[in-house]
Scaffold this active site. Structure first.
Site, PDB file in Angstrom:
ATOM      1  N   GLY A 168      -1.335  37.955 -17.734  1.00  0.00           N
ATOM      2  CA  GLY A 168      -2.128  38.457 -16.348  1.00  0.00           C
ATOM      3  C   GLY A 168      -1.333  38.013 -15.237  1.00  0.00           C
ATOM      4  CD  GLU A 212      -3.519  45.974 -28.553  1.00  0.00           C
ATOM      5  OE1 GLU A 212      -2.686  45.733 -29.545  1.00  0.00           O
ATOM      6  OE2 GLU A 212      -4.347  46.893 -28.779  1.00  0.00           O
ATOM      7  CB  SER A 219     -10.591  35.317 -27.843  1.00  0.00           C
ATOM      8  OG  SER A 219     -11.647  34.735 -27.007  1.00  0.00           O
ATOM      9  CB  ALA A 222      -3.336  31.280 -16.435  1.00  0.00           C
ATOM     10  CE  LYS A 245     -13.194  34.470  -4.894  1.00  0.00           C
ATOM     11  NZ  LYS A 245     -11.591  34.158  -4.292  1.00  0.00           N
ATOM     12  CB  VAL A 250      -1.971  35.259  -5.901  1.00  0.00           C
ATOM     13  CG1 VAL A 250      -1.861  33.812  -5.837  1.00  0.00           C
ATOM     14  CG2 VAL A 250      -2.707  35.894  -7.045  1.00  0.00           C
ATOM     15  CB  VAL A 301      -8.087  42.658  -0.919  1.00  0.00           C
ATOM     16  CG1 VAL A 301      -7.060  41.981  -0.265  1.00  0.00           C
ATOM     17  CG2 VAL A 301      -8.666  43.790   0.192  1.00  0.00           C
ATOM     18  NE  ARG A 335     -16.935  42.153  -3.246  1.00  0.00           N
ATOM     19  CZ  ARG A 335     -15.711  42.231  -3.538  1.00  0.00           C
ATOM     20  NH1 ARG A 335     -15.225  42.994  -4.713  1.00  0.00           N
ATOM     21  NH2 ARG A 335     -14.829  41.049  -3.534  1.00  0.00           N
ATOM     22  CD  GLU A 380     -16.953  39.412  -0.438  1.00  0.00           C
ATOM     23  OE1 GLU A 380     -15.803  39.715  -0.590  1.00  0.00           O
ATOM     24  OE2 GLU A 380     -17.817  40.186  -0.145  1.00  0.00           O
TER      25      GLU A 380
END
Length: 624
Positions: A305, A330, A355, A377, A423, A461, A468, A553, A556
């Site tokens: 990621g 993958e 997983s 992470a 968050k 980040v 965004v 949303r 949010e």
């Protein structure tokens, strides 16, 4: 190396050009010798003294041989005269003076009499004959290029900011290259002594504050910032001024590009949003990171990621004993594997598909590789998606963290660092609440295990998957509209390498049970961010690209919080990293509740939010 037709023809062309110059020089050397006598005797061959004429004829071929050898030594047959500059002019002058001196000495040595003024007239004529044909090629080429630009599609009217060495080289290339369809009518520089002067025939019309007025006066379409030494704060100020225009903005990356004066148009890049944020550079503390990573087995979950892959990149720089990447997706895992193998062929790298929900698979990986340090992470992170699938947030984030933390305890891992989020503070969405539960799991294990557990909490980040920035970029590319949820929404931002570097430093500081808070700097208004990105693309917000407000949303917030209680913060060695002092957790009680919550998630319990609130009382779900 093998035979290359392309190389053969390219070399043949160079040989032909060099030979043509060589033959031309022979003619011009002879012409300069005879011309010097002709000028000395009032442009009349009849009046030339036969003795002097005989001397020149007898020494002519000696002079021709010596001169072409000197010319070749000074690279007059191998230089690229289409890019002729002061260096080529210097070489030509050296060759002319040296060959003329050799001729003067040779004629004296062999007692060939000539008029005293002969050698000066010869130097003048030879200079004209050697320099003018070579530099004419460049000037004719520039004129032809300008003509081609006029007849081609409309050139991009470009303003260059910076009249230093980088600006000079960029302007020169834009004027000379047949591949660049640009017109540069003006240059900007803050040096008052340069204003009113010319660079490559282009006027320097003012300083940075004059950019908007000059852009309007000269109908500028694109601005190029050619100041690689510009400091962060000054660069941000300059970019803010440039954004007052509707021009597209490009810039040179940095001072390292100036090595050996290797600056050209290919180095230009679009101005990124990171440039506009203008954050001060992070204190890297590479030594402290290297001290606890070098020679260790490092395991990274979610290693494919945005954050996980950057952790892998930075870990690879510190010579670990082994790097183990674990990811369920993958494609991501394969991409980071290829990248690391190419950049670090010496790296002992293992890439595994697994997983974090699968306890037996995770334990098998820990038993096989015995990691010293684990960076966790792997997580579901998209707020709206987790609002629609709350059970999945519990299964992946909470159960996944529990499995990894449990394996770290069972197999005696030295450190485990959880990647958390702002968050998790007073969460208003399932994703944030699930990450707060992950932090609580870390706190539980830190109270019962010799493994040093820690969590790192930071904001958004720049450029991460689904963030965004790439969304806005794609919307602008599509011609708009750019969608913002609320005109007052704000967020903290940090670059991915910056955030990961601080994460690695937190790992070095971790002693067990800490929740590290990263100083994210000043918050950024998302609406301002959207406007800046639109301007960077050369458009006018609200005119060329519309901005639409879609409403907050589910789950949010208007703003994110990094800190629960500022009075409970403790400073670390790095002034960008703080530790939040958290109270101890009732291990048995909280463990029982989390275990029950996970079972409910797998039962697809419909009121899972209410169960989350029993464990995280500060969580406010959308029904409240």
């Amino acid at each position: 190396m093998g035979f290359s037709i392309q190389r053969f023809y390219r070399n043949r062309e160079a040989v032909i050009k060099g030979t043509a110059l060589f033959l031309l020089d022979i003619i011009l050397i002879i012409a300069s010798m005879t011309g010097a006598l002709w000028m000395r005797y009032d442009f009349s061959f009849v009046n030339i003294d036969p003795v002097f004429w005989e001397s020149v004829q007898d020494y002519m071929w000696i002079n021709v041989v010596c001169t072409v050898i000197i010319n070749a030594f000074c690279r007059l047959y191998t230089s690229l005269w289409r890019f002729a500059s002061l260096e080529e002019l210097k070489n030509a002058i050296i060759a002319i003076l040296l060959s003329s001196f050799v001729q003067y000495c040779g004629m004296k040595l062999f007692k060939y009499p000539v008029p005293r003024s002969y050698i000066f007239l010869y130097i003048m004529l030879l200079s004209f004959c050697i320099i003018v044909p070579r530099f004419s090629y460049r000037f004719i080429r520039i004129a032809y290029h300008n003509r081609e630009v006029i007849w081609q599609s409309k050139p991009v009217v470009t303003m260059v900011v910076g009249a230093g060495a980088a600006g000079y080289m960029l302007v020169r290339e834009m004027k000379n290259s047949k591949h660049l369809n640009r017109k540069v009518p003006c240059i900007i520089d803050d040096d008052k002594q340069k204003i009113g002067t010319y660079l490559q025939g282009i006027p320097i019309v003012g300083g940075q504050k004059d950019i908007p007025a000059m852009a309007k006066k000269y109908n500028i379409e694109e601005i190029i910032i050619a100041i690689p030494t510009l400091k962060e704060e000054k660069r941000r100020e300059l970019l803010e001024i440039c954004q007052e225009t509707a021009c597209k903005i490009k810039m040179l990356p940095g001072i390292y590009q100036m090595v050996n004066q290797e600056v050209d148009v290919s180095m230009l890049r679009d101005v990124s949003i990171e440039d506009l944020l203008g954050r001060e550079p992070v204190d890297l503390r590479m030594e402290s990171i290297g001290n606890y990573i070098t020679g260790k087995v490092i395991l990274v979950t979610g290693g494919g990621g945005s954050i996980g892959s950057e952790i892998c990149r930075q870990v690879a720089l510190h010579d670990p004993k082994q790097l183990v990447i674990v990811d369920i997706y993958e494609n991501n895992a394969y991409n980071i594997q290829l990248e690391l193998k190419k950049k670090h062929p010496e790296l002992n790298l293992e890439t595994l598909i697994a997983s974090v929900r699968d306890k037996k698979r995770i334990e098998d990986i820990f038993e096989t590789y015995h990691p010293d340090i684990v960076y966790h992470a792997a997580a579901h992170k998209h707020v709206p998606l987790m609002e629609d699938s709350p059970d999945e947030a519990i299964k992946n984030n909470v159960l996944g963290t529990y499995n990894v933390a449990s394996a770290a305890n069972k197999y005696h891992v030295k450190k485990m660092v959880l990647i958390s989020t702002d968050k998790a503070v007073r969460p208003t969405n399932v994703m944030g609440a699930s990450k707060r539960l992950c932090e609580m799991i870390i706190q539980i294990f830190s109270q019962i295990s010799p493994t040093e557990y820690a969590a790192v909490r930071f904001g958004n980040v720049l450029g991460s998957n689904g963030s965004v920035i790439p969304v806005f970029r794609q919307q602008i590319k599509n011609g708009g509209p750019v969608t913002v949820t609320h005109p007052d929404i704000i967020r903290y931002f940090m670059t991915i390498p910056e955030a990961v570097n601080l994460v690695l430093q937190c790992g070095a500081y971790a002693k067990g049970g800490e929740i590290f808070i990263l100083d994210m700097g000043e918050p950024v208004k998302i609406l301002d961010l959207a406007k800046k990105m639109i301007r960077l693309s050369g458009h006018v917000p609200g005119q060329d690209i519309k901005i639409e407000f879609t409403g907050l949303r589910p789950g949010e917030k208007l703003y994110e919080e990094l800190l629960i209680d500022e009075d409970n913060l403790v400073e670390t060695e790095n002034d960008r990293i703080f530790v939040a002092q958290m109270g101890e957790i009732d291990v048995a009680e909280v463990s029982r509740k989390i275990d029950g919550l996970i079972r409910l998630a797998y039962d697809e319990y419909k009121d899972i939010r209410a169960e989350i609130k029993k464990i995280v009382p500060e969580y406010k779900n959308k029904t409240e």
